[in-house]
Design a protein around this motif. Structure first.
Motif, PDB file in Angstrom:
ATOM      1  N   ILE A 205      -8.392   1.892 -16.494  1.00 51.56           N
ATOM      2  CA  ILE A 205      -7.701   1.518 -15.262  1.00 51.56           C
ATOM      3  C   ILE A 205      -8.166   2.496 -14.193  1.00 51.56           C
ATOM      4  CG2 ILE A 205      -5.492   1.197 -14.120  1.00 51.56           C
ATOM      5  CD1 ILE A 205      -4.244   0.761 -16.883  1.00 51.56           C
ATOM      6  N   SER A 206      -8.762   1.977 -13.127  1.00 48.82           N
ATOM      7  CA  SER A 206      -9.264   2.839 -12.056  1.00 48.82           C
ATOM      8  C   SER A 206      -8.235   2.947 -10.934  1.00 48.82           C
ATOM      9  CB  SER A 206     -10.581   2.280 -11.501  1.00 48.82           C
ATOM     10  OG  SER A 206     -10.334   1.144 -10.716  1.00 48.82           O
ATOM     11  N   ASP A 207      -8.542   3.778  -9.960  1.00 48.14           N
ATOM     12  CA  ASP A 207      -7.667   3.960  -8.802  1.00 48.14           C
ATOM     13  C   ASP A 207      -7.468   2.659  -8.033  1.00 48.14           C
ATOM     14  OD1 ASP A 207      -7.474   6.614  -9.436  1.00 48.14           O
ATOM     15  OD2 ASP A 207      -8.939   7.278  -7.954  1.00 48.14           O
ATOM     16  N   ASP A 208      -8.439   1.761  -8.092  1.00 47.65           N
ATOM     17  CA  ASP A 208      -8.356   0.498  -7.358  1.00 47.65           C
ATOM     18  C   ASP A 208      -7.526  -0.556  -8.083  1.00 47.65           C
ATOM     19  OD1 ASP A 208     -10.007   1.535  -5.363  1.00 47.65           O
ATOM     20  OD2 ASP A 208     -11.822   0.881  -6.411  1.00 47.65           O
ATOM     21  N   ASP A 209      -7.087  -0.262  -9.287  1.00 47.14           N
ATOM     22  CA  ASP A 209      -6.368  -1.237 -10.103  1.00 47.14           C
ATOM     23  C   ASP A 209      -4.852  -1.065 -10.033  1.00 47.14           C
ATOM     24  OD1 ASP A 209      -8.776  -2.384 -11.041  1.00 47.14           O
ATOM     25  OD2 ASP A 209      -8.933  -0.820 -12.576  1.00 47.14           O
ATOM     26  N   PHE A 210      -4.352  -0.681  -8.863  1.00 46.56           N
ATOM     27  CA  PHE A 210      -2.929  -0.407  -8.708  1.00 46.56           C
ATOM     28  C   PHE A 210      -2.056  -1.624  -9.006  1.00 46.56           C
ATOM     29  CE2 PHE A 210      -4.649  -1.572  -4.604  1.00 46.56           C
ATOM     30  CZ  PHE A 210      -3.758  -2.536  -4.154  1.00 46.56           C
ATOM     31  N   GLU A 211      -2.585  -2.846  -8.850  1.00 47.40           N
ATOM     32  CA  GLU A 211      -1.800  -4.053  -9.112  1.00 47.40           C
ATOM     33  C   GLU A 211      -1.389  -4.156 -10.580  1.00 47.40           C
ATOM     34  OE1 GLU A 211      -5.920  -5.175 -10.227  1.00 47.40           O
ATOM     35  OE2 GLU A 211      -5.123  -4.136  -8.484  1.00 47.40           O
TER      36      GLU A 211
END
Length: 96
Positions: free
Chosen positions: A73-79
Motif C-alpha cells: 500500500i503506497s502513500d497514494d492508496d489512501f482510499e
C-alpha cells in the motif's frame, strides 16, 4: 459465458465475510483496540468516528497487510483505508 449459481454466489459471499472478519480481527489485535470484530461494521470508517485510527496506526496496518497478503500500500492508496470493505477490496484487487 458461465452463469453463477446460487451456491457459487453464496460461497463467494461467505468467503468475503470470512476475509472481512479476519481483517477486522487482525486490525483490532495489532492495534490493541478495545472492540470485538463482530460489532465493527464492514463499512465503518477506519479514521475519525470509526475505529479512530491515526497515522501511526496506518503504518501498522500497511506492514500487516504486506506481511499477511503480500500487498503493498503506497502513500497514494489512501482510499484503501476508507473502511474494512475498502481495505478488503484493495487487497483482493492486488493479491498475487
Amino acid at each position: 459465458m458461465s452463469v453463477a449459481t446460487f451456491e457459487d454466489v453464496r460461497t463467494q459471499a461467505e468467503q468475503r465475510l470470512e476475509k472481512n472478519m479476519k481483517i477486522k480481527s487482525m486490525i483490532i489485535d495489532r492495534l490493541g483496540l478495545d472492540a470485538e470484530p463482530e460489532v465493527v461494521s464492514d463499512n465503518q470508517p477506519l479514521f475519525g468516528r470509526g475505529l479512530e485510527m491515526d497515522s501511526l496506526d496506518t503504518l501498522e496496518i500497511v506492514v500487516m497487510i504486506n506481511n499477511e497478503h503480500d500487498v503493498l500500500i503506497s502513500d497514494d492508496d489512501f482510499e484503501a483505508f476508507g473502511s474494512i470493505n475498502a481495505l478488503v477490496d484493495f487487497i483482493e484487487a492486488r493479491e498475487v
